[in-house]
Design a protein around this motif. Structure first.
Motif, short mmCIF file in Angstrom:
data_model
loop_
_atom_site.label_atom_id
_atom_site.label_comp_id
_atom_site.label_asym_id
_atom_site.label_seq_id
_atom_site.Cartn_x
_atom_site.Cartn_y
_atom_site.Cartn_z
N THR A 16 0.85 -1.19 0.00
CA THR A 16 0.00 0.00 0.00
C THR A 16 0.88 1.23 0.00
N THR A 17 0.56 2.17 -0.87
CA THR A 17 1.25 3.44 -0.94
C THR A 17 0.23 4.54 -0.70
N ALA A 18 0.55 5.47 0.17
CA ALA A 18 -0.34 6.60 0.45
C ALA A 18 0.41 7.90 0.17
N GLU A 19 -0.25 8.78 -0.54
CA GLU A 19 0.26 10.14 -0.76
C GLU A 19 -0.52 11.06 0.19
N ILE A 20 0.16 11.58 1.18
CA ILE A 20 -0.48 12.40 2.20
C ILE A 20 -0.12 13.86 1.94
N VAL A 47 -3.23 -0.80 8.98
CA VAL A 47 -1.88 -0.27 9.24
C VAL A 47 -1.84 1.21 8.86
N LEU A 48 -2.40 1.56 7.72
CA LEU A 48 -2.44 2.97 7.29
C LEU A 48 -3.25 3.81 8.27
N PHE A 49 -4.41 3.33 8.68
CA PHE A 49 -5.24 4.13 9.58
C PHE A 49 -4.61 4.27 10.97
N ASP A 50 -3.84 3.27 11.39
CA ASP A 50 -3.08 3.42 12.64
C ASP A 50 -2.03 4.52 12.49
N PHE A 51 -1.35 4.54 11.34
CA PHE A 51 -0.36 5.58 11.09
C PHE A 51 -1.01 6.96 11.05
N LEU A 52 -2.16 7.08 10.38
CA LEU A 52 -2.85 8.38 10.31
C LEU A 52 -3.34 8.83 11.69
N ALA A 53 -3.77 7.89 12.52
CA ALA A 53 -4.18 8.24 13.89
C ALA A 53 -2.97 8.75 14.68
N HIS A 54 -1.83 8.09 14.51
CA HIS A 54 -0.60 8.55 15.16
C HIS A 54 -0.25 9.96 14.67
N TRP A 55 -0.36 10.19 13.37
CA TRP A 55 -0.07 11.51 12.78
C TRP A 55 -0.95 12.57 13.46
N ARG A 56 -2.24 12.32 13.55
CA ARG A 56 -3.17 13.31 14.12
C ARG A 56 -2.88 13.59 15.59
N ARG A 57 -2.41 12.57 16.32
CA ARG A 57 -2.10 12.75 17.75
C ARG A 57 -0.76 13.44 17.98
N GLU A 58 0.26 13.06 17.19
CA GLU A 58 1.63 13.44 17.52
C GLU A 58 2.27 14.51 16.62
N ILE A 59 1.74 14.74 15.45
CA ILE A 59 2.36 15.66 14.51
C ILE A 59 1.48 16.89 14.35
N GLU A 60 2.08 18.05 14.36
CA GLU A 60 1.32 19.29 14.32
C GLU A 60 0.82 19.66 12.93
N ALA A 61 1.19 18.88 11.92
CA ALA A 61 0.74 19.16 10.56
C ALA A 61 -0.70 18.72 10.38
N GLU A 62 -1.46 19.47 9.57
CA GLU A 62 -2.85 19.14 9.32
C GLU A 62 -2.97 18.46 7.96
N ILE A 63 -3.59 17.28 7.96
CA ILE A 63 -3.75 16.52 6.72
C ILE A 63 -4.85 17.14 5.87
N ARG A 64 -4.52 17.37 4.61
CA ARG A 64 -5.49 17.93 3.65
C ARG A 64 -6.16 16.82 2.84
#
Length: 89
Positions: A16-20, A47-64
Motif C-alpha cells: 500500500t502506498t499513500a500520498e499524504i 496499518v495505514l489508519f493506525d499511522f494516520l491516527a498517530h499523525w493526528r495525535r503526535e504531529i502538528e501538521a494538518e492533513i489535507r
C-alpha cells in the motif's frame, strides 16, 4: 530466516502506498506531500489508519488529503504474448 514481506503477503496483505498532502499550521498556504508505503490489508487498511491516527495525535501538521494505491503482489500466475497473439504451432 523468512522475509517479513513474504510472510505478510502470504497472510493476504499487499503493498500500500499513500500520498499524504498536508500543511503546517504556521504556513497554511504551503501544501507539502509525504509518501508512505507499507504492507496492509485492503479494503480496511488497518496499518495505514493506525499511522494516520498517530499523525493526528503526535504531529502538528494538518492533513489535507490522502490518496491510496494498493497492489496485492501474490496472486495466481498469468501470462500473455508480447505481441498479443497466441500461437500453438
Amino acid at each position: 530466516m523468512t522475509d517479513r514481506a513474504l510472510l505478510v503477503q502470504l497472510e493476504g496483505y499487499g503493498l500500500t502506498t499513500a500520498e499524504i498532502c498536508y500543511f503546517m499550521p504556521d504556513h497554511p498556504s504551503l501544501l507539502q506531500i509525504y509518501a508512505w508505503q507499507e504492507y496492509d490489508a485492503a479494503p480496511d487498511f488497518p496499518v495505514l489508519f493506525d499511522f494516520l491516527a498517530h499523525w493526528r495525535r503526535e504531529i502538528e501538521a494538518e492533513i489535507r488529503s490522502v490518496r491510496i494505491a494498493h497492489e496485492k503482489m501474490i496472486r495466481p500466475a498469468s501470462w500473455r504474448s508480447a505481441d498479443g497473439v497466441i500461437s500453438w504451432d
